[in-house]
Write an enzyme that holds these catalytic residues in place. Sequence first.
Site, PDB file in Angstrom:
ATOM      1  N   GLN A 160     -24.283  18.477  -2.432  1.00 30.13           N
ATOM      2  CA  GLN A 160     -23.875  19.959  -2.581  1.00 30.13           C
ATOM      3  C   GLN A 160     -25.130  19.958  -1.440  1.00 30.13           C
ATOM      4  O   GLN A 160     -25.834  20.661  -1.504  1.00 30.13           O
ATOM      5  CB  GLN A 160     -24.051  20.393  -3.367  1.00 30.13           C
ATOM      6  CG  GLN A 160     -23.442  21.645  -3.506  1.00 30.13           C
ATOM      7  CD  GLN A 160     -23.438  22.055  -5.517  1.00 30.13           C
ATOM      8  OE1 GLN A 160     -23.771  21.551  -6.361  1.00 30.13           O
ATOM      9  NE2 GLN A 160     -22.695  23.940  -5.214  1.00 30.13           N
ATOM     10  N   PHE A 161     -24.266  21.131  -0.202  1.00 28.83           N
ATOM     11  CA  PHE A 161     -25.448  21.234   1.229  1.00 28.83           C
ATOM     12  C   PHE A 161     -25.822  22.896   0.300  1.00 28.83           C
ATOM     13  O   PHE A 161     -26.674  23.403   0.954  1.00 28.83           O
ATOM     14  CB  PHE A 161     -24.938  21.294   1.931  1.00 28.83           C
ATOM     15  CG  PHE A 161     -24.411  22.457   3.035  1.00 28.83           C
ATOM     16  CD1 PHE A 161     -24.162  23.061   3.083  1.00 28.83           C
ATOM     17  CD2 PHE A 161     -22.714  22.033   2.200  1.00 28.83           C
ATOM     18  CE1 PHE A 161     -23.306  24.403   4.177  1.00 28.83           C
ATOM     19  CE2 PHE A 161     -21.527  23.281   2.789  1.00 28.83           C
ATOM     20  CZ  PHE A 161     -22.044  24.206   3.154  1.00 28.83           C
ATOM     21  N   THR A 162     -24.605  23.103  -0.201  1.00 30.61           N
ATOM     22  CA  THR A 162     -24.815  24.907  -0.334  1.00 30.61           C
ATOM     23  C   THR A 162     -26.135  25.390  -1.678  1.00 30.61           C
ATOM     24  O   THR A 162     -27.045  26.375  -2.036  1.00 30.61           O
ATOM     25  CB  THR A 162     -24.049  25.384  -1.772  1.00 30.61           C
ATOM     26  OG1 THR A 162     -23.484  24.818  -2.035  1.00 30.61           O
ATOM     27  CG2 THR A 162     -22.872  24.900  -0.372  1.00 30.61           C
TER      28      THR A 162
END
Length: 146
Positions: A78-80
Amino acid sequence: MLSLIQRVTQASVVVDGETVGAIGPGLLALIGVEPGDGEPQIARMAERLLGYRVFADEAGRMNRGLADTGGGLLLVSQFTLAADTSSGMRPGFSTAAAPGLAEPLFNRLVETCRQRHAGGVETGRFGAHMVVNLVNDGPVTFLLRS
């Protein structure tokens, strides 16, 4: 490397209508990779994911880690999670590793956890639009940094 862990009674990841990863009792870990992450961060995060004491002992105290319980581990990229949210009303993503750097590091974390944890390690699909289903147990949620 960041990980938002949630103690769950069950969790799954669905991509295009297909369940690609699912666990029963254990931990759901949303993983954010940052620039500069490497083997030391992977080793430390694997150690923390498997050993962080969020499960109850016989006295009801959080004294047991995932390795102690044999529960499942669901790792979801989850890059966010690594976004810069310090100002304004829109996140910035310069603090997250680019996909070409993040994917091999995420895969290395998965491999390391699978080598060290007999309870089973499942994943989502890197870069895909995922629907994550979970039943948070507690709720118990922690943000870990390696």
